[in-house]
Design an enzyme around this catalytic site. Structure first.
Site, PDB file in Angstrom:
ATOM      1  N   GLU A 196      -0.669  -4.994  -4.350  1.00 48.30           N
ATOM      2  CA  GLU A 196       0.116  -4.267  -3.202  1.00 48.30           C
ATOM      3  C   GLU A 196      -0.498  -2.751  -3.078  1.00 48.30           C
ATOM      4  OE1 GLU A 196       3.899  -2.926  -0.632  1.00 48.30           O
ATOM      5  OE2 GLU A 196       4.075  -2.611  -3.015  1.00 48.30           O
ATOM      6  N   GLU A 252      -1.101   3.303  -5.170  1.00 47.31           N
ATOM      7  CA  GLU A 252      -0.066   4.005  -4.197  1.00 47.31           C
ATOM      8  C   GLU A 252      -1.019   5.632  -4.504  1.00 47.31           C
ATOM      9  OE1 GLU A 252       1.564   6.640  -1.608  1.00 47.31           O
ATOM     10  OE2 GLU A 252       2.150   4.222  -1.606  1.00 47.31           O
ATOM     11  N   ASP A 283       0.187   3.723   6.479  1.00 51.31           N
ATOM     12  CA  ASP A 283       0.134   4.713   7.549  1.00 51.31           C
ATOM     13  C   ASP A 283      -0.748   4.381   8.636  1.00 51.31           C
ATOM     14  OD1 ASP A 283      -0.390   6.945   8.929  1.00 51.31           O
ATOM     15  OD2 ASP A 283      -0.222   8.344   7.378  1.00 51.31           O
ATOM     16  N   LYS A 310      -2.856   8.674  16.015  1.00 52.13           N
ATOM     17  CA  LYS A 310      -3.646   9.428  17.184  1.00 52.13           C
ATOM     18  C   LYS A 310      -5.192   8.596  16.853  1.00 52.13           C
ATOM     19  CE  LYS A 310      -1.314  13.343  17.016  1.00 52.13           C
ATOM     20  NZ  LYS A 310      -0.868  14.958  16.724  1.00 52.13           N
ATOM     21  N   ASP A 316       4.378  -1.815  11.694  1.00 50.59           N
ATOM     22  CA  ASP A 316       5.215  -1.875  12.942  1.00 50.59           C
ATOM     23  C   ASP A 316       4.386  -1.238  14.268  1.00 50.59           C
ATOM     24  OD1 ASP A 316       5.148   0.734  11.340  1.00 50.59           O
ATOM     25  OD2 ASP A 316       6.181   1.396  13.063  1.00 50.59           O
TER      26      ASP A 316
END
Length: 180
Positions: free
Chosen positions: A15, A40, A90, A94, A126
């Site tokens: 992941e 991460e 993320d 923009k 999302d």
């Protein structure tokens, strides 16, 4: 080698953008026959994942603190992964920042290079614009099969970001594909 790190020869799932680690910790606990790697880049989040894994006695999880593309390009030398997951990366909403999104052509190429035959990739977001970009990138990549875009119904309850975005009325998009 991964076999030395995990002390077994189980399949490896990875992941990227693991956040606080809730999803991958649950997966590792529910699937002890699979070795899991969490990548991460934010150290405070890595520390949370490590702490949770220690407190819960997770033995089949290896945690990497680093940037996803760099880790994959520099440290993975041969195909070894059976499944990839990128959950709520993320979206860099923009337009001028979109170049920072993880799901881009170079990353799709690296995933294909490091994948075992019949490997899968699952991306969840999302952000509908980012979901469309993910689907387009994977569709255009010659080594990945036709991506399937699904709008998830309800909450599986396994991710902080999933619960957060659903509580705000956001649609959850899943892009799934297999190595061709």
């Amino acid at each position: 080698s991964w076999q030395q790190i995990f002390e077994n020869n189980h399949p490896i799932h990875i992941e990227y953008c693991s956040g606080n680690g809730e999803w991958i910790i649950n997966q590792a606990l529910e699937n002890p026959h699979i070795n899991w790697i969490s990548v991460e880049m934010q150290f405070p989040r890595v520390r949370k994942i490590w702490s949770k894994s220690q407190n819960m006695g997770v033995k089949n999880l290896f945690i990497i603190c680093g940037e996803a593309l760099t880790f994959t390009q520099k440290y993975i030398k041969q195909p070894c992964f059976q499944a990839y997951y990128v959950n709520f990366p993320d979206p860099w909403p923009k337009k001028r920042h979109a170049k920072h999104r993880i799901i881009q052509e170079p990353f799709a190429t690296e995933l294909a290079r490091c994948a075992l035959p019949e490997a899968t990739a699952c991306f969840v977001t999302d952000d509908s614009t980012y979901a469309a970009q993910m689907q387009s990138i994977m569709h255009l990549h010659p080594q990945w099969g036709q991506p399937v875009h699904t709008v998830l119904e309800g909450c599986s309850g396994s991710s902080y970001f999933e619960r957060l975005w659903l509580s705000k009325g956001k649609q959850i998009n899943q892009i799934f594909t297999e190595l061709a």
